[in-house]
Enzyme design. Structure first.
Site, mmCIF file in Angstrom:
data_model
loop_
_atom_site.group_PDB
_atom_site.id
_atom_site.type_symbol
_atom_site.label_atom_id
_atom_site.label_comp_id
_atom_site.label_asym_id
_atom_site.label_seq_id
_atom_site.Cartn_x
_atom_site.Cartn_y
_atom_site.Cartn_z
ATOM 1 N N HIS A 1 80.642 76.689 102.228
ATOM 2 C CA HIS A 1 82.094 76.330 101.365
ATOM 3 C C HIS A 1 81.675 75.154 100.481
ATOM 4 O O HIS A 1 82.729 74.986 99.870
ATOM 5 C CB HIS A 1 83.000 76.000 102.404
ATOM 6 C CG HIS A 1 84.613 75.828 101.857
ATOM 7 N ND1 HIS A 1 85.094 76.963 101.371
ATOM 8 C CD2 HIS A 1 85.633 74.857 102.026
ATOM 9 C CE1 HIS A 1 86.378 76.492 100.805
ATOM 10 N NE2 HIS A 1 86.647 75.357 101.489
ATOM 11 N N ASP B 1 81.019 82.650 103.158
ATOM 12 C CA ASP B 1 81.817 81.338 103.370
ATOM 13 C C ASP B 1 82.890 81.550 104.402
ATOM 14 O O ASP B 1 83.749 82.370 104.512
ATOM 15 C CB ASP B 1 82.552 81.318 102.006
ATOM 16 C CG ASP B 1 83.413 79.855 101.976
ATOM 17 O OD1 ASP B 1 83.493 79.181 103.039
ATOM 18 O OD2 ASP B 1 83.980 79.376 100.883
ATOM 19 N N SER C 1 87.787 73.723 97.047
ATOM 20 C CA SER C 1 88.401 73.999 98.072
ATOM 21 C C SER C 1 89.957 73.808 97.829
ATOM 22 O O SER C 1 90.567 74.369 96.872
ATOM 23 C CB SER C 1 88.009 73.022 99.362
ATOM 24 O OG SER C 1 88.633 73.847 100.620
#
Length: 267
Positions: free
Chosen positions: A245, A217, A95
């Protein structure tokens, strides 16, 4: 300063093997990697750590000034690399940490030799010609909700971020991780994560790079993966048959396979 204690550094795998440095995202810690580490550590030396303010790190070392920008988190990465004398390590960032890895590679190119970006996003806010997945109003509302009631926000948002509603234990794990983070620290990290625009930094990436995205996502839609891939010359884009995610938790075998395939291509 004892960097190993400050960042709760843990190392596993063969001492003489190539190094993987695994970096967690917002609201998480190194435990998020536990399902992929065993397979990776069979062939590679795996370095795990927590950013200051997360997990088992030394909270006394946290400062709002340092961690109000991604540069502060990149400095943590460089500190860990220097402490362990890592050279040409493969940085695996989840991320927001994917962008932290970009900055760390720019700051210490001798330390990081390749990047693996797991569900990355250089900018979460839509812009002309760019789909980030959120409007400015969406992000403002998200941050206001987080700051007003962090535990309530965590309980509501973590399952959305994780996806896979048919596996509620995954959403619960992310909720627990979020709730274990100090709300004041989370507020700063959230603003750093969701308000930073790192698109221009992608142009300077010159190391081999793998971009891992999921089929669905809610945080980093596939338009973002395509953008990151297009912005980094020579990068490889892999779309996992996975939802959410956090594929290192929801699809660990597919995530591990993609990473190992990329690493083999570097030899």
């Amino acid at each position: 300063m004892d960097i190993r204690r400050r960042n709760n550094v843990n190392v596993t795998g063969p001492d003489d093997a190539p190094v993987l440095l695994l970096a967690h995202g917002f609201g998480c810690d190194q435990n998020m990697w536990r399902l992929v580490v065993p397979a990776l550590a069979k062939r590679y030396r795996v370095v795990l750590f927590d950013y200051v303010g997360s997990g088992g790190s030394d909270l006394a070392a946290w400062s709002e000034e340092r961690y109000s920008s991604l540069q502060g988190y990149a400095a943590d990465v460089v500190d860990v690399c220097e402490e362990l004398d890592l050279r040409q390590a493969v940085f695996v960032g989840h991320s927001v940490s994917a962008m932290v890895g970009v900055l760390a590679a720019q700051a210490a190119p001798e330390r990081i030799g390749a990047l693996v970006m797991v569900t990355p996003s250089p900018c979460y806010i839509d812009d002309e010609g760019y789909t980030g997945g959120f409007s400015t109003e969406d992000i403002d509302e998200l941050l206001a909700s987080l700051e007003a009631n962090y535990l309530g926000w965590s309980s509501a948002m973590a399952p959305v971020i994780m996806g896979n509603p048919e596996r509620p234990e995954l959403g619960q794990e992310l909720t627990n991780s979020f709730c274990a983070t100090d709300p004041d620290i989370a507020r700063v990290f959230a603003r750093t994560t969701f308000l930073t625009d790192s698109r221009e930094d992608l142009e300077g990436v010159s190391v081999p790079t793998l971009v891992l995205e999921c089929e669905q996502d809610a945080i980093a839609p596939r338009e973002v993966g395509a953008y990151v891939h297009g912005a980094i010359p020579g990068s490889r884009l892999v779309t996992l048959d996975a939802t959410g995610h956090c594929p290192q938790l929801s699809a660990p075998e597919a995530t591990t396979g993609a990473i190992l395939g990329f690493l083999e291509s570097l030899k």
